[in-house]
Design an enzyme around this catalytic site. Sequence first.
Site, short mmCIF file in Angstrom:
data_model
loop_
_atom_site.label_atom_id
_atom_site.label_comp_id
_atom_site.label_asym_id
_atom_site.label_seq_id
_atom_site.Cartn_x
_atom_site.Cartn_y
_atom_site.Cartn_z
N THR A 174 1.66 -1.71 9.16
CA THR A 174 1.90 -2.67 10.23
C THR A 174 2.04 -4.09 9.72
O THR A 174 2.46 -4.98 10.45
CB THR A 174 0.74 -2.68 11.25
OG1 THR A 174 -0.44 -3.17 10.60
CG2 THR A 174 0.50 -1.30 11.85
N GLY A 175 1.63 -4.33 8.50
CA GLY A 175 1.61 -5.67 7.94
C GLY A 175 0.31 -6.41 8.23
O GLY A 175 -0.02 -7.39 7.55
N CYS A 230 2.76 -3.29 4.14
CA CYS A 230 1.90 -2.17 4.50
C CYS A 230 2.45 -1.61 5.81
O CYS A 230 3.48 -2.07 6.29
CB CYS A 230 0.42 -2.55 4.57
SG CYS A 230 -0.09 -3.64 5.90
N ASP A 284 0.87 -1.16 0.00
CA ASP A 284 0.00 0.00 0.00
C ASP A 284 0.92 1.23 0.00
O ASP A 284 2.14 1.11 -0.19
CB ASP A 284 -0.98 -0.03 1.18
CG ASP A 284 -0.32 0.20 2.53
OD1 ASP A 284 0.92 0.28 2.61
OD2 ASP A 284 -1.06 0.27 3.53
N ARG A 321 -0.12 -29.84 10.78
CA ARG A 321 -0.79 -28.64 11.30
C ARG A 321 -1.33 -27.78 10.16
O ARG A 321 -2.44 -27.25 10.26
CB ARG A 321 0.20 -27.86 12.16
CG ARG A 321 0.54 -28.62 13.42
CD ARG A 321 1.70 -28.00 14.17
NE ARG A 321 1.98 -28.80 15.36
CZ ARG A 321 3.09 -28.71 16.06
NH1 ARG A 321 4.03 -27.85 15.70
NH2 ARG A 321 3.28 -29.47 17.12
N GLY A 342 -2.99 -5.49 7.94
CA GLY A 342 -4.04 -5.40 6.92
C GLY A 342 -3.77 -6.35 5.76
O GLY A 342 -4.67 -7.06 5.30
N ARG A 358 6.44 0.33 8.42
CA ARG A 358 6.63 1.44 9.35
C ARG A 358 7.38 1.04 10.62
O ARG A 358 7.66 1.88 11.46
CB ARG A 358 5.27 2.06 9.72
CG ARG A 358 4.65 2.81 8.57
CD ARG A 358 3.38 3.51 8.98
NE ARG A 358 2.89 4.32 7.87
CZ ARG A 358 1.61 4.58 7.65
NH1 ARG A 358 0.68 4.09 8.45
NH2 ARG A 358 1.26 5.32 6.62
N ARG A 397 5.58 -32.72 11.52
CA ARG A 397 4.45 -32.28 12.35
C ARG A 397 3.87 -30.95 11.87
O ARG A 397 2.69 -30.68 12.03
CB ARG A 397 4.87 -32.18 13.82
CG ARG A 397 5.81 -31.03 14.14
CD ARG A 397 6.24 -31.05 15.62
NE ARG A 397 6.89 -29.83 16.02
CZ ARG A 397 8.18 -29.57 15.86
NH1 ARG A 397 8.97 -30.45 15.28
NH2 ARG A 397 8.68 -28.42 16.28
N HIS A 398 4.71 -30.14 11.21
CA HIS A 398 4.23 -28.86 10.69
C HIS A 398 3.29 -29.06 9.51
O HIS A 398 2.31 -28.32 9.36
CB HIS A 398 5.42 -27.97 10.31
CG HIS A 398 6.37 -27.75 11.44
ND1 HIS A 398 6.01 -27.06 12.59
CD2 HIS A 398 7.64 -28.16 11.63
CE1 HIS A 398 7.03 -27.03 13.41
NE2 HIS A 398 8.04 -27.70 12.86
N HIS A 447 8.14 -23.49 9.68
CA HIS A 447 7.05 -24.11 10.43
C HIS A 447 5.68 -23.94 9.77
O HIS A 447 4.81 -24.79 9.94
CB HIS A 447 6.99 -23.55 11.84
CG HIS A 447 8.14 -23.97 12.69
ND1 HIS A 447 8.22 -23.68 14.03
CD2 HIS A 447 9.26 -24.68 12.41
CE1 HIS A 447 9.33 -24.17 14.53
NE2 HIS A 447 9.99 -24.78 13.56
N ASN A 448 5.47 -22.83 9.07
CA ASN A 448 4.15 -22.54 8.50
C ASN A 448 4.11 -22.61 6.98
O ASN A 448 3.07 -22.44 6.39
CB ASN A 448 3.67 -21.15 8.95
CG ASN A 448 3.74 -20.98 10.45
OD1 ASN A 448 4.51 -20.15 10.93
ND2 ASN A 448 2.97 -21.75 11.18
#
Length: 143
Positions: A67-68, A65, A8, A136, A70, A109, A132-133, A98-99
């Site tokens: 804060t990240g 963006c 943004d 999940r 949004g 910012r 295991r990840h 992990h994700n």
Amino acid sequence: MKIGICSDHAGFQYKSSLVPFLQKKGIEVHDFGTDSEVSMDYADVAHPLACALENGTVDLGIALCGTGNGMAITLNHHRGIRAGLAWSSEIGRLVKAHNNANVLVLPARFISLAAAKRIISTWLETSFEGGRHQRRIEKIPVQ
């Protein structure tokens, strides 16, 4: 590798520096906007990035963006998108390991441009650990 990138107005200056940074790494970059610091709505660029990931036009994504949050919230509404917000290299490593985050979201910012480059490099160099990840991640989609 093809990476989609979007921001943004708050992330525009960083995005402008990150595109050539990624290209120097030999990465093909698809820029989904925005193209200035004029105030705009992050969803207008997040949705096209997510769709490009979903249809295979790009392999990974980076979104910025203020804060990240949004961007992360919007991107994660798309099935198959795992957008991870990172403010340090260690968090960037973990959202991939992990994700298996396929979109890295950065809070423009709250981090320096140098930190953003370190986080991106770490995220790109990290492999998903599976095991295991994976189990999940398979539980994320709402049935």
